[in-house]
Design an enzyme around this catalytic site. Structure first.
Site, PDB file in Angstrom:
ATOM      1  N   CYS A   2      25.114 -13.145  -5.703  1.00  0.00           N
ATOM      2  CA  CYS A   2      24.794 -14.382  -4.854  1.00  0.00           C
ATOM      3  C   CYS A   2      26.030 -15.384  -5.192  1.00  0.00           C
ATOM      4  O   CYS A   2      26.659 -15.816  -6.227  1.00  0.00           O
ATOM      5  CB  CYS A   2      23.471 -14.927  -4.748  1.00  0.00           C
ATOM      6  SG  CYS A   2      22.213 -13.672  -4.595  1.00  0.00           S
ATOM      7  N   ARG A   3      26.302 -16.129  -4.089  1.00  0.00           N
ATOM      8  CA  ARG A   3      27.107 -17.221  -4.022  1.00  0.00           C
ATOM      9  C   ARG A   3      26.338 -18.448  -3.196  1.00  0.00           C
ATOM     10  O   ARG A   3      25.971 -18.069  -2.068  1.00  0.00           O
ATOM     11  CB  ARG A   3      28.730 -17.214  -3.566  1.00  0.00           C
ATOM     12  CG  ARG A   3      29.524 -16.158  -4.393  1.00  0.00           C
ATOM     13  CD  ARG A   3      30.139 -16.592  -5.632  1.00  0.00           C
ATOM     14  NE  ARG A   3      29.104 -16.695  -6.762  1.00  0.00           N
ATOM     15  CZ  ARG A   3      29.393 -16.994  -7.842  1.00  0.00           C
ATOM     16  NH1 ARG A   3      30.506 -17.575  -8.220  1.00  0.00           N
ATOM     17  NH2 ARG A   3      28.728 -16.705  -8.783  1.00  0.00           N
TER      18      ARG A   3
END
Length: 291
Positions: A2-3
């Site tokens: 994830c970012r």
């Protein structure tokens, strides 16, 4: 895995922050530059934002990759906000809970995201899950690790903890229960941002008195981006950024709301200029995503 990104500042079109920059969150869905675990964040995405005069944020979340959603391009072009939190997802368990598992999670005035994974999930957090009221467990949006971490944070927030204290205590509890977990948490109420760096990258860009961006990685090559050391709590407002080593916390964390009256040593004043070009089509990335 994830970012994510949170922003406080003058009203901007969502696309100017999430799509237009050369290495935006949009592009990080298939070509992150500093992601330590995983390569593609295509298991969902979401953005939550605050409208002037309304403390409760709106959200737009989807199961698939951000580049495949034509509606997001239109939304990002016309919706403006002075506070937002957005994320692109690489699921710990593929397909788990679909849209309900995509950040940001929301309750009351808060938006939340988790970049990381819980070691030994789900058994490792069974004891902590047992500390939550049954109604809160049954109200979880999803059954993924991030949703449970959010439930633990939310329980502390509703119990009266400040944002930074809620994140710090949750990270330390989860890390003790599940050693080796990655716990980069991001939280905002539209006025302040709290975040932790624990096992993955975290950066911030600030123009004191005007805007603050906190993100998994820089969305452009502005030299004023500052990396947050691992095992650190970040507390930010539109005015200041304060960093506190999590490994040294043995007294209550200062209220995030008081950050505006504090000055963070070593935090330089900086100016950021985000490109103002129009939002490109979201149908196909300029570089073929890896699958």
């Amino acid at each position: 895995m994830c970012r994510h990104l949170a922003y406080l500042g003058p009203e901007e079109p969502l696309g100017r922050l999430l799509v237009d920059p050369a290495h935006s969150l949009y592009r990080q869905s298939w070509a992150p530059r500093r992601q330590r675990y995983g390569t593609v964040n295509a298991d969902g995405f979401g953005v939550g934002w605050y409208a002037e005069g309304d403390p409760v944020p709106g959200r737009y979340r989807r199961t698939g990759p951000i580049w495949g959603d034509r509606s997001f391009a239109d939304l990002a072009r016309v919706v403006r906000s002075g506070a937002l939190l957005a994320a692109v997802r690489d699921a710990t368990l593929a397909g788990a809970d679909g849209e309900a598992a995509a950040a940001p999670f929301a309750a009351d005035t808060w938006l939340f995201s988790h970049n990381g994974a819980i070691a030994g999930w789900p058994r490792s957090l069974a004891p902590l899950a047992g500390t939550l009221p049954a109604a809160e467990l049954l109200s979880m949006e999803a059954r993924c690790d991030s949703a449970l971490v959010w439930a633990l944070v939310l329980n502390r927030l509703r119990g009266g903890d400040e944002e930074g204290q809620a994140l710090a205590d949750t990270v330390l509890d989860v890390a003790a229960a599940a050693p080796g977990s990655r716990l980069n948490l991001l939280l905002t109420n539209g006025e302040v941002i709290a975040a932790t760096a624990w096992g993955d990258t975290l950066w911030y860009l600030t123009e004191p008195g005007r805007r603050t961006v906190v993100a998994s990685e820089p969305y452009d090559d502005d030299p004023h981006w500052q990396e947050v050391p691992d095992r650190t709590l970040l507390a930010a407002s539109r005015t200041d950024v304060l960093l506190t080593p999590l490994k040294d916390i043995d007294t209550p964390v200062a209220s995030v709301a008081s950050v505006a009256n504090a000055s963070a040593p070593g935090t330089p004043a900086s100016s950021t200029s985000v490109p103002s070009t129009s939002v490109p089509s979201a149908s196909v990335p300029s570089k073929e995503p890896r699958t």
